[in-house]
Scaffold this motif. Structure first.
Motif, PDB file in Angstrom:
ATOM      1  N   ASP A   1       0.827  -1.211   0.000  1.00 31.97           N
ATOM      2  CA  ASP A   1       0.000   0.000   0.000  1.00 31.97           C
ATOM      3  C   ASP A   1       0.859   1.258   0.000  1.00 31.97           C
ATOM      4  O   ASP A   1       0.547   2.243  -0.682  1.00 31.97           O
ATOM      5  CB  ASP A   1      -0.930   0.008   1.214  1.00 31.97           C
ATOM      6  CG  ASP A   1      -1.965  -1.102   1.158  1.00 31.97           C
ATOM      7  OD1 ASP A   1      -2.293  -1.544   0.043  1.00 31.97           O
ATOM      8  OD2 ASP A   1      -2.450  -1.523   2.237  1.00 31.97           O
ATOM      9  N   CYS A   2       1.956   1.245   0.751  1.00 29.04           N
ATOM     10  CA  CYS A   2       2.790   2.449   0.850  1.00 29.04           C
ATOM     11  C   CYS A   2       3.595   2.708  -0.419  1.00 29.04           C
ATOM     12  O   CYS A   2       3.935   3.859  -0.725  1.00 29.04           O
ATOM     13  CB  CYS A   2       3.742   2.321   2.043  1.00 29.04           C
ATOM     14  SG  CYS A   2       2.914   2.392   3.653  1.00 29.04           S
ATOM     15  N   ALA A   3       3.933   1.660  -1.174  1.00 27.09           N
ATOM     16  CA  ALA A   3       4.774   1.843  -2.358  1.00 27.09           C
ATOM     17  C   ALA A   3       4.097   2.708  -3.402  1.00 27.09           C
ATOM     18  O   ALA A   3       4.756   3.495  -4.096  1.00 27.09           O
ATOM     19  CB  ALA A   3       5.148   0.488  -2.931  1.00 27.09           C
ATOM     20  N   SER A   4       2.794   2.566  -3.538  1.00 26.84           N
ATOM     21  CA  SER A   4       2.062   3.323  -4.556  1.00 26.84           C
ATOM     22  C   SER A   4       1.253   4.471  -3.973  1.00 26.84           C
ATOM     23  O   SER A   4       0.405   5.047  -4.660  1.00 26.84           O
ATOM     24  CB  SER A   4       1.121   2.374  -5.315  1.00 26.84           C
ATOM     25  OG  SER A   4       0.224   1.729  -4.414  1.00 26.84           O
ATOM     26  N   CYS A   5       1.490   4.823  -2.724  1.00 29.65           N
ATOM     27  CA  CYS A   5       0.705   5.878  -2.062  1.00 29.65           C
ATOM     28  C   CYS A   5       1.175   7.251  -2.530  1.00 29.65           C
ATOM     29  O   CYS A   5       2.393   7.539  -2.528  1.00 29.65           O
ATOM     30  CB  CYS A   5       0.834   5.755  -0.547  1.00 29.65           C
ATOM     31  SG  CYS A   5      -0.152   6.979   0.356  1.00 29.65           S
ATOM     32  N   PRO A   6       0.279   8.138  -2.910  1.00 26.91           N
ATOM     33  CA  PRO A   6       0.689   9.461  -3.389  1.00 26.91           C
ATOM     34  C   PRO A   6       1.196  10.379  -2.269  1.00 26.91           C
ATOM     35  O   PRO A   6       1.845  11.393  -2.563  1.00 26.91           O
ATOM     36  CB  PRO A   6      -0.594  10.016  -4.023  1.00 26.91           C
ATOM     37  CG  PRO A   6      -1.710   9.288  -3.340  1.00 26.91           C
ATOM     38  CD  PRO A   6      -1.186   7.925  -3.043  1.00 26.91           C
ATOM     39  N   VAL A   7       0.908  10.082  -1.008  1.00 25.98           N
ATOM     40  CA  VAL A   7       1.330  10.966   0.078  1.00 25.98           C
ATOM     41  C   VAL A   7       2.448  10.324   0.909  1.00 25.98           C
ATOM     42  O   VAL A   7       2.662  10.701   2.059  1.00 25.98           O
ATOM     43  CB  VAL A   7       0.137  11.326   0.995  1.00 25.98           C
ATOM     44  CG1 VAL A   7      -0.897  12.126   0.232  1.00 25.98           C
ATOM     45  CG2 VAL A   7      -0.486  10.081   1.606  1.00 25.98           C
TER      46      VAL A   7
END
Length: 462
Positions: free
Chosen positions: A356-362
């Motif tokens: 989830d964090c790898a593609s998170c914009p923030v």
């Protein structure tokens, strides 16, 4: 016509009444109304021998010590001289004009012996506190807690490294009482004696402390638990000047007051030092006390990244939700044997998914330096939330004002009673001095609150 004094011939008879020479508005008259030591002899009877020559009356010694602490007479040698000369002091101590004043060495012998073995000063303090309660000065609804450092009777230049204190074991007969007390304490607790870098030779138990804006010195801490109705001290505890021990004394004092007087406050007032998670959990869950203290919270970030408060907690699913709606969980797979996931710091770590964090914009504002976001949640977080909710109420604002009463007592202790430096050494010496000073403050408080009509002379006048 010019008068002339009488002749120098000695009179055969004198008519003298000590009572007539003590001013009606003297502070000791009002203190004497509230000081009842009739049960002191019965309390100390098991610590006296049944044979031998009669000893000095213990009530006389306690009354003399109370005079010393009420009027800032710090030296017991000087105290004996003042009681010998001052008629008001003689009257308060139940001494006639021809009665002998005890020698100053008598106080040391009794303090290191029967007074310390029986904890007589604690008994006197609680006797005075019981009188405060009977006079209606203790409400029991709100208590305030705080600590203040007092200089120990130890010079700054007499400090040595912690490892060097072990050399004092070689000659216990030559070691001072404070050193022997310290060595016995570390042996009983099983803690290493080299844990501190700077230890005083004269008083090893004193803590090396640096006050803001000043040089470091050896100190002890006096911890006050007061009732906010009239500012009466309901308990006092002597500890080292270390925040952990100061906070831990809160449990000791509240439990002791509840055990001995059947009083438990509905709210406890303190500063942020008493907002630690485990203490809040103890107050809310174990004692049902409202914590009117700021929460000790280090989760807020100042670098512009998201803080823990930006994540929503879901109690039902036991997980956090980030601003993007992704879950942070303590575990992501089932285990054969259940695990609590509680760390040594009494926290549970919640982690996001790396996917989830790898593609998170923030991600740059959330966890720019780590692959996933972690949140450490205290096991006492519900109690912390209770304290946060109380901080938004009107009674909490009043509690912030009531907290000044304990700070004023510390100012009175150091500025008026002159207890800005201890005269006795060791934890037991600090224990004795703080108890006697708190007893004097409670007696003065009763005299001021319950006898306000008589005008008093300036401090120190008789």
């Amino acid at each position: 016509m010019m008068g002339q004094s009488g002749g120098k011939q000695n009179r055969l008879f004198y008519s003298f009444k000590l009572e007539d020479h003590v001013p009606a508005n003297h502070l000791l008259r009002d203190i004497d109304r509230f000081l009842d030591l009739t049960d002191l002899r019965a309390y100390l009877a098991p610590f006296y021998s049944h044979t031998g020559r009669p000893s000095i009356d213990p009530e006389l010694m306690i009354r003399m010590l109370i005079v010393g602490y009420c009027f800032a007479i710090r030296s017991e040698r000087r105290l004996c001289e003042e009681v010998h000369l001052n008629l008001a002091y003689r009257w308060f101590c139940r001494l006639g004009l021809e009665d002998m004043v005890p020698e100053h060495s008598t106080f040391s012998k009794n303090r290191h012996g029967r007074f310390r073995e029986s904890d007589a000063f604690r008994h006197v303090f609680e006797t005075v506190l019981q009188r405060c309660m009977s006079e209606g000065l203790v409400g029991g609804e709100g208590f305030a807690i705080d600590a203040s450092v007092v200089k120990a009777d130890a010079a700054r230049w007499r400090g040595i490294p912690g490892a060097a204190i072990d050399e004092r074991r070689g000659g216990p007969a030559q070691a001072t009482r404070a050193v022997r007390e310290y060595l016995e304490g570390i042996e009983a607790e099983g803690r290493p004696q080299t844990m501190r870098r700077n230890i005083s030779i004269t008083d090893p138990a004193a803590e090396w402390t640096c006050a803001p804006g000043g040089p470091a010195f050896f100190t002890y801490s006096t911890n006050y638990l007061i009732d906010v109705r009239a500012g009466v001290i309901v308990d006092v505890e002597a500890t080292s000047a270390h925040r952990t021990q100061e906070v831990e004394s809160t449990r000791t004092m509240i439990d002791r007051v509840e055990r001995r007087f059947a009083i438990k406050p509905t709210r406890l007032i303190g500063d942020m030092a008493y907002g630690a998670a485990d203490l809040l959990g103890w107050m809310v869950n174990d004692k049902a006390i409202e914590p009117h203290v700021p929460v000790w919270d280090k989760t807020h970030r100042e670098d512009g990244t998201l803080s823990s408060s930006d994540f929503k907690w879901d109690e039902q699913t036991n997980e956090y939700r980030c601003p993007q709606g992704k879950a942070l969980r303590s575990d992501r797979r089932p285990f054969k044997s259940p695990r609590t996931h509680v760390t040594r710091a009494d926290t549970i770590i919640y982690r996001s998914s790396q996917f989830d964090c790898a593609s998170c914009p923030v991600k740059g504002r959330c966890c720019p330096n780590t692959p996933v976001r972690k949140i450490a949640r205290s096991i006492h977080e519900p109690a912390r939330n209770v304290a946060r909710a109380i901080a938004k109420t009107h009674p909490y604002k009043q509690s912030r004002k009531d907290r000044k009463k304990v700070e004023m007592l510390f100012a009175h202790l150091k500025r008026i009673l002159k207890l800005d430096r201890l005269r006795l050494r060791g934890p037991s010496g600090a224990h004795d001095e703080f108890l006697l000073a708190a007893t004097a403050q409670n007696l003065r408080r009763m005299a001021k609150r319950l006898c306000p009509s008589a005008p008093r002379p300036a401090f120190g006048a008789t």
